[in-house]
Write a protein that holds these residues in place. Structure first.
Motif, PDB file in Angstrom:
ATOM      1  N   UNK A  92      47.179  21.051  -1.995  1.00 50.79           N
ATOM      2  CA  UNK A  92      47.145  19.591  -2.180  1.00 50.79           C
ATOM      3  C   UNK A  92      47.682  18.853  -0.956  1.00 50.79           C
ATOM      4  N   UNK A  93      47.271  19.289   0.208  1.00 47.54           N
ATOM      5  CA  UNK A  93      47.714  18.677   1.455  1.00 47.54           C
ATOM      6  C   UNK A  93      46.561  17.909   2.094  1.00 47.54           C
ATOM      7  N   UNK A  94      46.835  16.671   2.461  1.00 44.23           N
ATOM      8  CA  UNK A  94      45.840  15.869   3.174  1.00 44.23           C
ATOM      9  C   UNK A  94      46.184  15.746   4.659  1.00 44.23           C
ATOM     10  N   UNK A  95      47.467  15.717   4.952  1.00 44.61           N
ATOM     11  CA  UNK A  95      47.947  15.699   6.333  1.00 44.61           C
ATOM     12  C   UNK A  95      48.980  16.811   6.451  1.00 44.61           C
ATOM     13  N   UNK A  96      48.810  17.692   7.429  1.00 38.99           N
ATOM     14  CA  UNK A  96      49.683  18.870   7.470  1.00 38.99           C
ATOM     15  C   UNK A  96      49.687  19.496   8.848  1.00 38.99           C
ATOM     16  N   UNK A  97      50.722  20.273   9.099  1.00 37.17           N
ATOM     17  CA  UNK A  97      50.778  21.156  10.261  1.00 37.17           C
ATOM     18  C   UNK A  97      50.311  22.528   9.786  1.00 37.17           C
ATOM     19  N   UNK A  98      49.521  23.199  10.605  1.00 34.26           N
ATOM     20  CA  UNK A  98      48.901  24.469  10.213  1.00 34.26           C
ATOM     21  C   UNK A  98      49.312  25.541  11.217  1.00 34.26           C
ATOM     22  N   UNK A  99      49.762  26.687  10.697  1.00 30.31           N
ATOM     23  CA  UNK A  99      50.250  27.756  11.573  1.00 30.31           C
ATOM     24  C   UNK A  99      49.516  29.067  11.277  1.00 30.31           C
ATOM     25  N   UNK A 119      47.689  35.595   9.109  1.00 33.18           N
ATOM     26  CA  UNK A 119      48.277  34.742   8.087  1.00 33.18           C
ATOM     27  C   UNK A 119      48.092  33.295   8.523  1.00 33.18           C
ATOM     28  N   UNK A 120      47.760  32.434   7.590  1.00 35.81           N
ATOM     29  CA  UNK A 120      47.675  30.997   7.876  1.00 35.81           C
ATOM     30  C   UNK A 120      48.519  30.269   6.845  1.00 35.81           C
ATOM     31  N   UNK A 121      49.442  29.455   7.320  1.00 38.67           N
ATOM     32  CA  UNK A 121      50.292  28.645   6.452  1.00 38.67           C
ATOM     33  C   UNK A 121      50.112  27.171   6.812  1.00 38.67           C
ATOM     34  N   UNK A 122      50.462  26.297   5.891  1.00 42.71           N
ATOM     35  CA  UNK A 122      50.372  24.857   6.146  1.00 42.71           C
ATOM     36  C   UNK A 122      51.459  24.145   5.365  1.00 42.71           C
ATOM     37  N   UNK A 123      52.002  23.112   5.976  1.00 38.66           N
ATOM     38  CA  UNK A 123      53.027  22.323   5.286  1.00 38.66           C
ATOM     39  C   UNK A 123      53.061  20.905   5.850  1.00 38.66           C
ATOM     40  N   UNK A 124      53.633  20.002   5.090  1.00 43.52           N
ATOM     41  CA  UNK A 124      53.805  18.631   5.560  1.00 43.52           C
ATOM     42  C   UNK A 124      54.878  18.616   6.639  1.00 43.52           C
ATOM     43  N   UNK A 125      54.566  18.020   7.779  1.00 47.42           N
ATOM     44  CA  UNK A 125      55.504  18.012   8.901  1.00 47.42           C
ATOM     45  C   UNK A 125      55.211  16.810   9.773  1.00 47.42           C
ATOM     46  N   UNK A 126      56.180  15.926   9.892  1.00 44.77           N
ATOM     47  CA  UNK A 126      56.026  14.799  10.793  1.00 44.77           C
ATOM     48  C   UNK A 126      56.065  15.261  12.234  1.00 44.77           C
ATOM     49  N   UNK A 127      55.975  14.336  13.195  1.00 47.18           N
ATOM     50  CA  UNK A 127      56.056  14.723  14.611  1.00 47.18           C
ATOM     51  C   UNK A 127      57.296  15.571  14.864  1.00 47.18           C
TER      52      UNK A 127
END
Length: 296
Positions: A92-99, A119-127
């Motif tokens: 449920x992420x619309x804006x995220x950092x992806x690793x 592995x691919x992860x994603x999370x909400x992360x500001x600048x």
């Protein structure tokens, strides 16, 4: 910060699994020796839906990084991009950092890996560095020598020097550190590329001892599109300290201005600098608020 919850999914070797339940191999070279490659991407919520900025370029570079250190890479870029969008949806992420991270299979020898995982992860992360102008210092830690490591690849182990430089900078009351190359020239920040403004021109260190950032290349493309003079040249400490203004750029940090270096405050008001203009154009580009097809 907390990067995942019990309900967070990661993408692991083609499957979506709960991050809290994913196991780790304690006999892999990635854990013991830093023998891994990674990428950083950003997804933005635009008027056209969720968009991962320059996804193809990032995944293609991930393959090049693996090739540079002989880490097996067998994945298809379009398929990985599709899986990444699915990962954003599942979390449920619309804006995220992806690793994305490619790591080796079990092997305790100092030899090239015969197998690898992704592995691919994603999370909400500001600048990454926040949004305020930065206080920066020049570190005693140097960038890795290109003859010891491929500095144009995002190899996990080489970021130990970045951790040391940043940690020391923060301990000394700064926000970020600038690292020299083995010749004594200023190369870049711990994980961002550097641009300085002097007499209405932008300057940035040339490739060779700096990481070829995708955001760096985007800034150069924006300058050409906007008829801003940009010069790639080796920068001395004196160049940095006598500049009119400066900024850092990278996927995690986006574009962020520098207020001062080693206590010397730049004379130009940030809002009136070339960097600030690029910062505004970059934000419109990633949010697809203007048509920059020639750049994308």
């Amino acid at each position: 910060m907390q990067y995942y919850s019990r309900e967070t999914y990661i993408h692991l070797n083609g499957d979506f699994v709960k991050a809290a339940e994913a196991g780790a191999d304690f006999f892999g070279q990635s854990l013991h020796y830093g023998y891994a490659a990674f990428e950083g991407l950003r997804a933005y919520s635009t008027h056209h839906g969720i968009r991962i900025f320059k996804a193809e370029e990032h995944f293609d570079r991930l393959k090049k990084s693996c090739d540079a250190i002989n880490l097996p890479y067998q994945w298809d870029t379009p398929a990985l991009i599709t899986s990444t969008y699915e990962l954003l949806s599942k979390n449920n992420l619309r804006a995220a950092y992806i690793r994305p991270l490619v790591f080796s299979g079990p092997n305790m020898h100092l030899t090239a890996a015969s197998s690898s995982n992704i592995m691919i992860a994603a999370w909400e992360w500001g600048p990454y560095l926040g949004q305020n102008l930065l206080r920066v210092c020049i570190s005693d830690v140097e960038r890795p020598n290109p003859k010891s490591l491929p500095v144009d690849a995002k190899v996990s182990g080489q970021y130990v020097s970045s951790i040391l430089a940043t940690s020391d900078a923060i301990k000394r009351g700064f926000d970020e550190a600038l690292l020299r190359d083995q010749e004594g020239y200023i190369a870049q920040a711990s994980s961002e590329n550097l641009f300085i403004e002097k007499d209405f021109k932008l300057y940035t260190p040339p490739l060779g001892n700096v990481f070829p950032g995708i955001t760096r290349q985007t800034v150069i493309a924006l300058c050409k599109e906007l008829n801003i003079d940009i010069v790639e040249k080796k920068l001395t400490v004196a160049d940095i300290l006598s500049a009119d203004s400066a900024f850092l750029c990278g996927t995690a940090s986006e574009i962020i201005g520098i207020k001062e270096v080693d206590g010397i405050v730049y004379k130009e008001d940030w809002e009136h600098t070339i960097g600030a203009s690029i910062q505004r154009k970059y934000k419109k580009l990633v949010l697809e608020e203007e048509n920059y097809e020639v750049i994308i």
